[in-house]
Design a protein around this motif. Sequence first.
Motif, mmCIF file in Angstrom:
data_model
loop_
_atom_site.group_PDB
_atom_site.id
_atom_site.type_symbol
_atom_site.label_atom_id
_atom_site.label_comp_id
_atom_site.label_asym_id
_atom_site.label_seq_id
_atom_site.Cartn_x
_atom_site.Cartn_y
_atom_site.Cartn_z
ATOM 1 N N LEU A 315 21.531 -30.942 20.273
ATOM 2 C CA LEU A 315 21.768 -29.519 20.048
ATOM 3 C C LEU A 315 21.504 -29.141 18.588
ATOM 4 C CD1 LEU A 315 24.994 -28.965 22.177
ATOM 5 C CD2 LEU A 315 22.752 -27.937 22.589
ATOM 6 N N LYS A 316 21.877 -30.021 17.676
ATOM 7 C CA LYS A 316 21.621 -29.753 16.261
ATOM 8 C C LYS A 316 20.127 -29.744 15.963
ATOM 9 C CE LYS A 316 26.065 -31.742 14.964
ATOM 10 N NZ LYS A 316 26.777 -32.912 14.386
ATOM 11 N N LEU A 317 19.384 -30.606 16.654
ATOM 12 C CA LEU A 317 17.924 -30.604 16.507
ATOM 13 C C LEU A 317 17.348 -29.298 17.054
ATOM 14 C CD1 LEU A 317 15.258 -31.958 15.810
ATOM 15 C CD2 LEU A 317 15.353 -33.141 18.024
ATOM 16 N N PRO A 330 20.404 -21.858 9.681
ATOM 17 C CA PRO A 330 21.052 -22.422 10.870
ATOM 18 C C PRO A 330 22.545 -22.156 10.930
ATOM 19 C CG PRO A 330 19.527 -24.006 9.914
ATOM 20 C CD PRO A 330 19.609 -22.858 8.953
ATOM 21 N N ARG A 331 23.212 -22.183 9.780
ATOM 22 C CA ARG A 331 24.664 -22.035 9.759
ATOM 23 C C ARG A 331 25.109 -20.662 10.248
ATOM 24 N NH1 ARG A 331 28.333 -22.352 4.280
ATOM 25 N NH2 ARG A 331 30.358 -21.996 5.228
ATOM 26 N N LEU A 332 24.251 -19.641 10.040
ATOM 27 C CA LEU A 332 24.612 -18.307 10.513
ATOM 28 C C LEU A 332 24.563 -18.252 12.034
ATOM 29 C CD1 LEU A 332 25.341 -15.384 9.760
ATOM 30 C CD2 LEU A 332 22.892 -14.867 9.774
ATOM 31 N N MET A 333 23.662 -19.013 12.618
ATOM 32 C CA MET A 333 23.472 -18.964 14.053
ATOM 33 C C MET A 333 24.506 -19.805 14.799
ATOM 34 S SD MET A 333 19.805 -18.814 15.889
ATOM 35 C CE MET A 333 19.154 -20.296 15.161
ATOM 36 N N ALA A 334 24.864 -20.953 14.266
ATOM 37 C CA ALA A 334 25.817 -21.823 14.966
ATOM 38 C C ALA A 334 26.505 -22.738 13.976
ATOM 39 C CB ALA A 334 25.104 -22.644 16.034
ATOM 40 N N ARG A 335 27.773 -22.990 14.237
ATOM 41 C CA ARG A 335 28.552 -23.915 13.410
ATOM 42 C C ARG A 335 28.729 -25.235 14.140
ATOM 43 N NH1 ARG A 335 30.879 -21.396 9.103
ATOM 44 N NH2 ARG A 335 30.616 -19.126 9.081
ATOM 45 N N GLU A 340 29.587 -28.939 18.891
ATOM 46 C CA GLU A 340 30.268 -30.108 19.445
ATOM 47 C C GLU A 340 31.118 -29.729 20.652
ATOM 48 O OE1 GLU A 340 32.302 -31.884 16.154
ATOM 49 O OE2 GLU A 340 30.466 -32.826 15.365
ATOM 50 N N MET A 341 31.723 -28.546 20.616
ATOM 51 C CA MET A 341 32.511 -28.117 21.769
ATOM 52 C C MET A 341 31.617 -27.845 22.977
ATOM 53 S SD MET A 341 35.681 -25.835 20.306
ATOM 54 C CE MET A 341 34.811 -24.923 19.052
ATOM 55 N N LEU A 342 30.446 -27.266 22.734
ATOM 56 C CA LEU A 342 29.500 -27.051 23.828
ATOM 57 C C LEU A 342 29.069 -28.384 24.423
ATOM 58 C CD1 LEU A 342 27.792 -24.956 25.402
ATOM 59 C CD2 LEU A 342 25.980 -25.344 23.720
ATOM 60 N N ALA A 343 28.794 -29.348 23.555
ATOM 61 C CA ALA A 343 28.399 -30.683 24.029
ATOM 62 C C ALA A 343 29.512 -31.349 24.825
ATOM 63 C CB ALA A 343 27.998 -31.559 22.843
ATOM 64 N N ALA A 344 30.765 -31.023 24.513
ATOM 65 C CA ALA A 344 31.917 -31.632 25.189
ATOM 66 C C ALA A 344 32.313 -30.904 26.468
ATOM 67 C CB ALA A 344 33.101 -31.686 24.232
ATOM 68 N N ARG A 347 32.974 -23.912 27.464
ATOM 69 C CA ARG A 347 32.088 -22.779 27.681
ATOM 70 C C ARG A 347 32.728 -21.454 27.277
ATOM 71 N NH1 ARG A 347 29.459 -26.592 27.899
ATOM 72 N NH2 ARG A 347 28.004 -27.311 29.530
ATOM 73 N N ASP A 348 34.043 -21.385 27.303
ATOM 74 C CA ASP A 348 34.737 -20.124 27.028
ATOM 75 C C ASP A 348 35.019 -19.957 25.538
ATOM 76 O OD1 ASP A 348 34.794 -19.558 29.724
ATOM 77 O OD2 ASP A 348 36.751 -20.504 30.039
ATOM 78 N N GLY A 349 34.794 -18.739 25.058
ATOM 79 C CA GLY A 349 35.190 -18.389 23.697
ATOM 80 C C GLY A 349 34.287 -18.899 22.600
ATOM 81 N N LEU A 350 33.102 -19.404 22.934
ATOM 82 C CA LEU A 350 32.192 -19.910 21.911
ATOM 83 C C LEU A 350 31.300 -18.784 21.397
ATOM 84 C CD1 LEU A 350 30.995 -23.363 23.330
ATOM 85 C CD2 LEU A 350 32.847 -22.888 21.733
ATOM 86 N N PRO A 351 31.255 -18.563 20.088
ATOM 87 C CA PRO A 351 30.389 -17.506 19.539
ATOM 88 C C PRO A 351 28.924 -17.684 19.911
ATOM 89 C CG PRO A 351 31.949 -18.254 17.875
ATOM 90 C CD PRO A 351 32.078 -19.196 19.037
#
Length: 390
Positions: A315-317, A330-335, A340-344, A347-351
């Motif tokens: 995902l980071k790639l 990249p940092r503005l688009m995703a932290r 890591e939560m998406l990978a785990a 699905r709920d509450g992720l910006p």
Amino acid sequence: MQIHPLITTSQDLADLCERLARSPWVAVDTEFMRENTYWPELCLVQIADDNEAAAIDPKASGIDLTPLLDLMVNNEDVLKVFHAGGQDLEIVYNLTGKTPFPLFDTQIAAMALGMGEQIGYGNLVESWLGVSLDKGARFTDWARRPLDKRQIDYAIGDVTYLIQMFPMMLEKLRATGRGNWLDQEMERIGDPRNYENNPDDAWKRVRVSSKKPDVLGRLKALGAWREHESRDKNLPRGRIMKDETMADIASHPPRHQDDLAKVRGLSANWKTNDIGRRLMDALASAQPLPRDEMPDRDPRKPGLGKDGALVADLLKLLLKIRAKEIDVAPRLMARTDDIEMLAAGVRDGLPILDGWRFEEFGRDALDLVEGRLAFAVINGRLKMTRTEKV
């Protein structure tokens, strides 16, 4: 633009703020010292609009900053423009319990315009205006009086250039359709909760290897104790007790105040003085950390495991690829935490699964983790390809 002499009286400040209150936006910067104090020591405030600019001396005898603070936190008709304004906002919050609103941060705007994640003010000015700043006064002692003309000119330059760059950046953001990208970020940095300093949460900044409730309970009690001592004495936390010493005492608490003389990092005087007594009182009152406060119980940070860590790396790639394609930091688009939560499996509450972030990155990220997107090397270049769900 009219540049005023250093403002040192309440009347001159009130008159300035009355005029600035009629402007659609103002540029703001501060100079402060915090090396030797708990609270940042406000030493200078610079402010400008299209017509005038001034430096304000908050240390001037008898000066009333109320008109300035009202402009910052109570006037929602005037946009406040900062560059990397986190510490400026902290100072305003400490003085008022509020944060400036509405606000615009040019460092974050630069991220949306593909200028890197933490571009410095000097580089931003050179990029937009072609001006190389004189950095000679950068590390001056702003608390010392009197301030000389070079110091004041340097400080005012931080807002005169800012007021020139802001409309240019705003126009480009609108032209690229990215103006609304900043709304969430401005709300985030302007949230007053970011600048609250609850003593009961101070322990969370201290590293300790143990996860035992009794150790963490003592660390929590010590963190609150140190916070109160630092505030009362207006000294940096490390001058009261270093983090390493606090973690060691939480793990191996002394039985008696006399034992404090044996603790590395503490003065031998603590075995008999009042601060040592208050430390021992804090330890005596400590309770094991409740289950719902344990750091490894945060439901937003599930364990990744080996496979999940590999997915997070992919995902980071993907993030790097998408950020490069649309020319955004990249940092503005995703932290990292969100990735890591998406990978785990969260699905709920992720910006990254909402708004513009979903359109620019989140949709592809979701497809990648759910098997609808894959990496491929085509003609020596890394590409994303659609695939059947595995």
